[in-house]
Design a protein around this motif. Sequence first.
Motif, mmCIF file in Angstrom:
data_model
loop_
_atom_site.group_PDB
_atom_site.id
_atom_site.type_symbol
_atom_site.label_atom_id
_atom_site.label_comp_id
_atom_site.label_asym_id
_atom_site.label_seq_id
_atom_site.Cartn_x
_atom_site.Cartn_y
_atom_site.Cartn_z
ATOM 1 N N LEU A 15 -90.197 -42.373 -5.799
ATOM 2 C CA LEU A 15 -89.107 -41.899 -4.948
ATOM 3 C C LEU A 15 -88.942 -42.762 -3.706
ATOM 4 O O LEU A 15 -87.870 -42.819 -3.122
ATOM 5 N N LEU A 16 -90.002 -43.436 -3.310
ATOM 6 C CA LEU A 16 -89.958 -44.285 -2.118
ATOM 7 C C LEU A 16 -90.134 -45.745 -2.523
ATOM 8 O O LEU A 16 -90.927 -46.054 -3.421
ATOM 9 N N PRO A 17 -89.430 -46.656 -1.865
ATOM 10 C CA PRO A 17 -89.583 -48.073 -2.200
ATOM 11 C C PRO A 17 -90.950 -48.597 -1.788
ATOM 12 O O PRO A 17 -91.562 -48.093 -0.847
ATOM 13 N N GLU A 18 -91.424 -49.606 -2.508
ATOM 14 C CA GLU A 18 -92.722 -50.199 -2.182
ATOM 15 C C GLU A 18 -92.688 -50.927 -0.846
ATOM 16 O O GLU A 18 -93.625 -50.867 -0.073
ATOM 17 N N ASN A 19 -91.618 -51.653 -0.591
ATOM 18 C CA ASN A 19 -91.473 -52.432 0.647
ATOM 19 C C ASN A 19 -90.209 -51.987 1.378
ATOM 20 O O ASN A 19 -89.162 -52.637 1.268
ATOM 21 N N PRO A 20 -90.279 -50.899 2.139
ATOM 22 C CA PRO A 20 -89.073 -50.420 2.813
ATOM 23 C C PRO A 20 -88.579 -51.404 3.866
ATOM 24 O O PRO A 20 -89.362 -52.130 4.471
ATOM 25 N N VAL A 21 -87.278 -51.440 4.036
ATOM 26 C CA VAL A 21 -86.654 -52.292 5.049
ATOM 27 C C VAL A 21 -86.305 -51.424 6.249
ATOM 28 O O VAL A 21 -85.710 -50.363 6.100
ATOM 29 N N TYR A 22 -86.693 -51.853 7.423
ATOM 30 C CA TYR A 22 -86.399 -51.105 8.638
ATOM 31 C C TYR A 22 -84.999 -51.452 9.130
ATOM 32 O O TYR A 22 -84.493 -52.544 8.890
ATOM 33 N N THR A 23 -84.376 -50.514 9.796
ATOM 34 C CA THR A 23 -83.022 -50.735 10.291
ATOM 35 C C THR A 23 -82.989 -50.603 11.803
ATOM 36 O O THR A 23 -83.932 -50.124 12.424
ATOM 37 N N MET A 24 -81.869 -50.998 12.363
ATOM 38 C CA MET A 24 -81.640 -50.836 13.796
ATOM 39 C C MET A 24 -80.438 -49.917 13.967
ATOM 40 O O MET A 24 -79.407 -50.125 13.334
ATOM 41 N N ALA A 25 -80.574 -48.925 14.798
ATOM 42 C CA ALA A 25 -79.470 -47.993 15.046
ATOM 43 C C ALA A 25 -78.557 -48.545 16.130
ATOM 44 O O ALA A 25 -79.003 -49.205 17.054
#
Length: 66
Positions: A15-25
Amino acid sequence: MNLTEMAERQYGISLLPENPVYTMAYIPFQAEDSKLFSPNQGFALGTMYQALNKPFCGGKCGDCND
């Protein structure tokens, strides 16, 4: 068995990616004359500014009532 384990066993996916990408709000500056919700509405919606009220409509385009 929790939902994550069930998805992995049944479908072979996580359900969760192995290497999540962080974002900027980005939150635009609100002018002093911006329209505001009442305190109760603002608390329920998560923002006091009407212009920032962007509800998630489950992938629909445009109005949530479509």
